[in-house]
Scaffold this active site. Sequence first.
Site, PDB file in Angstrom:
ATOM      1  N   CYS A   1     -19.597  48.683 -19.768  1.00 19.58           N
ATOM      2  CA  CYS A   1     -18.154  48.795 -20.047  1.00 19.58           C
ATOM      3  C   CYS A   1     -17.875  49.392 -21.422  1.00 19.58           C
ATOM      4  O   CYS A   1     -16.729  49.674 -21.749  1.00 19.58           O
ATOM      5  CB  CYS A   1     -17.491  47.430 -19.921  1.00 19.58           C
TER       6      CYS A   1
ATOM      7  N   HIS B   1     -10.853  48.117 -23.331  1.00 19.02           N
ATOM      8  CA  HIS B   1     -11.472  48.012 -22.016  1.00 19.02           C
ATOM      9  C   HIS B   1     -10.659  46.990 -21.216  1.00 19.02           C
ATOM     10  O   HIS B   1     -10.429  45.869 -21.669  1.00 19.02           O
ATOM     11  CB  HIS B   1     -12.925  47.579 -22.159  1.00 19.02           C
TER      12      HIS B   1
ATOM     13  N   ASN C   1     -11.055  45.547 -13.396  1.00 16.28           N
ATOM     14  CA  ASN C   1     -11.998  46.015 -14.404  1.00 16.28           C
ATOM     15  C   ASN C   1     -12.825  47.158 -13.804  1.00 16.28           C
ATOM     16  O   ASN C   1     -13.682  46.922 -12.956  1.00 16.28           O
ATOM     17  CB  ASN C   1     -12.888  44.833 -14.807  1.00 16.28           C
TER      18      ASN C   1
HETATM   19  N1  ACO Z   1     -10.610  31.640  -7.552  1.00 14.98           N
HETATM   20  C1  ACO Z   1     -10.444  30.319  -7.660  1.00 14.98           C
HETATM   21  N2  ACO Z   1     -11.188  29.552  -8.456  1.00 14.98           N
HETATM   22  C2  ACO Z   1     -12.130  30.161  -9.191  1.00 14.98           C
HETATM   23  C3  ACO Z   1     -12.351  31.545  -9.135  1.00 14.98           C
HETATM   24  C4  ACO Z   1     -11.554  32.296  -8.257  1.00 14.98           C
HETATM   25  N3  ACO Z   1     -11.683  33.636  -8.125  1.00 14.98           N
HETATM   26  N4  ACO Z   1     -13.357  31.851  -9.958  1.00 14.98           N
HETATM   27  C5  ACO Z   1     -13.756  30.730 -10.550  1.00 14.98           C
HETATM   28  N5  ACO Z   1     -13.021  29.694 -10.072  1.00 14.98           N
HETATM   29  C6  ACO Z   1     -13.106  28.296 -10.417  1.00 14.98           C
HETATM   30  C7  ACO Z   1     -14.450  27.913 -10.949  1.00 14.98           C
HETATM   31  O1  ACO Z   1     -15.347  27.632  -9.886  1.00 14.98           O
HETATM   32  C8  ACO Z   1     -14.124  26.696 -11.757  1.00 14.98           C
HETATM   33  O2  ACO Z   1     -13.990  25.598 -10.904  1.00 14.98           O
HETATM   34  P1  ACO Z   1     -14.692  24.206 -11.264  1.00 14.98           P
HETATM   35  O3  ACO Z   1     -14.065  23.799 -12.561  1.00 14.98           O
HETATM   36  O4  ACO Z   1     -14.356  23.371 -10.100  1.00 14.98           O
HETATM   37  O5  ACO Z   1     -16.141  24.532 -11.407  1.00 14.98           O
HETATM   38  C9  ACO Z   1     -12.737  26.997 -12.318  1.00 14.98           C
HETATM   39  O6  ACO Z   1     -12.198  28.031 -11.480  1.00 14.98           O
HETATM   40  C10 ACO Z   1     -12.755  27.479 -13.732  1.00 14.98           C
HETATM   41  O7  ACO Z   1     -13.740  28.484 -13.844  1.00 14.98           O
HETATM   42  P2  ACO Z   1     -14.062  29.182 -15.188  1.00 14.98           P
HETATM   43  O8  ACO Z   1     -15.216  30.105 -15.032  1.00 14.98           O
HETATM   44  O9  ACO Z   1     -14.135  28.126 -16.247  1.00 14.98           O
HETATM   45  O10 ACO Z   1     -12.728  29.999 -15.387  1.00 14.98           O
HETATM   46  P3  ACO Z   1     -12.208  30.738 -16.675  1.00 14.98           P
HETATM   47  O11 ACO Z   1     -10.928  30.204 -17.093  1.00 14.98           O
HETATM   48  O12 ACO Z   1     -13.299  30.882 -17.699  1.00 14.98           O
HETATM   49  O13 ACO Z   1     -11.918  32.191 -16.103  1.00 14.98           O
HETATM   50  C11 ACO Z   1     -12.892  34.351 -16.008  1.00 14.98           C
HETATM   51  C12 ACO Z   1     -12.963  32.925 -15.511  1.00 14.98           C
HETATM   52  C13 ACO Z   1     -11.592  34.977 -15.562  1.00 14.98           C
HETATM   53  C14 ACO Z   1     -14.065  35.141 -15.410  1.00 14.98           C
HETATM   54  C15 ACO Z   1     -12.985  34.360 -17.558  1.00 14.98           C
HETATM   55  O14 ACO Z   1     -14.061  33.574 -17.980  1.00 14.98           O
HETATM   56  C16 ACO Z   1     -13.119  35.708 -18.119  1.00 14.98           C
HETATM   57  O15 ACO Z   1     -12.197  36.506 -18.076  1.00 14.98           O
HETATM   58  N6  ACO Z   1     -14.278  36.039 -18.714  1.00 14.98           N
HETATM   59  C17 ACO Z   1     -14.511  37.347 -19.224  1.00 14.98           C
HETATM   60  C18 ACO Z   1     -15.126  38.092 -18.133  1.00 14.98           C
HETATM   61  C19 ACO Z   1     -14.969  39.559 -18.320  1.00 14.98           C
HETATM   62  O16 ACO Z   1     -13.955  40.041 -18.743  1.00 14.98           O
HETATM   63  N7  ACO Z   1     -16.016  40.256 -17.971  1.00 14.98           N
HETATM   64  C20 ACO Z   1     -16.029  41.602 -17.987  1.00 14.98           C
HETATM   65  C21 ACO Z   1     -16.304  42.148 -19.358  1.00 14.98           C
HETATM   66  S1  ACO Z   1     -17.711  43.030 -19.390  1.00 14.98           S
HETATM   67  C22 ACO Z   1     -17.567  44.152 -18.247  1.00 14.98           C
HETATM   68  O17 ACO Z   1     -16.508  44.651 -18.103  1.00 14.98           O
HETATM   69  C23 ACO Z   1     -18.715  44.501 -17.367  1.00 14.98           C
END
Ligand code: ACO
Length: 330
Positions: free
Chosen positions: A114, A255, A285
């Site tokens: 990315c 990004h 993304n």
């Molecule tokens: N739908 C419903 N529930 C979900 C989903 C979904 N799609 N995905 C995860 N959950 C659940 C999880 O299982 C978890 O449940 P649990 O507590 O029962 O275990 C709960 O939601 C919370 O999950 P988290 O992973 O803690 O959620 P978070 O608030 O951290 O959000 C996210 C997740 C959106 C991925 C966030 O961490 C994020 O944006 N991270 C950055 C990721 C990113 O941007 N990556 C790309 C950059 S690098 C590149 O571009 C290649």
Amino acid sequence: MQNLGIAITGSGSAVPTTSLDNQALTKLVDTSDEWITTRTGIRQRHVANPQESLSAIATAAAKQALEMALLKPEDVDLIVLATSTPDDLFGSACRIQAELGAKRAVAFDLTAACSGFVFGLVTAAQYIRTGVFQNVLLIGADILSRWVDWQDRRTCVLFGDGAGAVVLQANQSDRLLGFELKSDGTQNGSLNLPYNASGRELTPGIEIAQGTYQPITMNGKEVYRFAVQKVPEIIDKALFRANLSVEQVDWLVLHQANQRILDAVADRLKIPQQKVISNLACYGNTSAASIPLALDEAVRQGKIKPDDVIAASGFGAGLTWGAAIFQWGR
Ligand code: ACO
């Protein structure tokens, strides 16, 4: 005297025809439009069908960028394709060169996930600054839908496919005002699309490994923390190199990973929301494509105007991150 400055004179973008909204994803995994929208800001993404290729969408974006820059394909000296998802592991840049008819151009792929667009921008700029090339086509394109685990709700809701391109030209005044690039391999395990192989004995005592790439795995929380901490720092550093203050930035083009990351970075830098370019609601993304895709839309909407100061920053797998400060146009 030879022009050794850099100007960004054209942009273009293209996405696959099929779009997939959050509601459609609820048929695949246990998720909801509400969860995806509030946690990421993403409402839909485009996905490539089997007839669409990375080179085709990249070529479409490149054609638009060349048109805007008023260049013919034969004028292009170098094509840099930033991608992690080429049609061919040996690279897809040469196919794009052929499809464009950019006969004179040297073409190669660059992989920095990315961060690929920002790393590509700085790479392309070096060829112009040393006087080697005058007209460079930089494309960021990815088809991550090929490598997403469509059963994994933590990742499959995030990604989309697309391509964006810019033209860099030798110019009397240098519009690339500052940049900074970073890598940290100690955190490599946070985000991977790993090759997984098993051993195969070719002849007694000689074993090789053959397998395939495995779907994307990501530690979302780690990547989130990394982005929110490192991106403001590197933009600050690039601004320092450009001898500019944060108030002089007209547009923040990050990004497009997650709206919460965009908001947190802007907040930390004290850049007001109206200066933040965001189109991830429509595309998700798109990895190396996301910055040029957002940039191109903002240019074509008349938001970004000639001479505007843009702070762009990419971040992602590697881990890698980078920022570039540039002015739009000649
Ligand atoms: N739908 C419903 N529930 C979900 C989903 C979904 N799609 N995905 C995860 N959950 C659940 C999880 O299982 C978890 O449940 P649990 O507590 O029962 O275990 C709960 O939601 C919370 O999950 P988290 O992973 O803690 O959620 P978070 O608030 O951290 O959000 C996210 C997740 C959106 C991925 C966030 O961490 C994020 O944006 N991270 C950055 C990721 C990113 O941007 N990556 C790309 C950059 S690098 C590149 O571009 C290649």
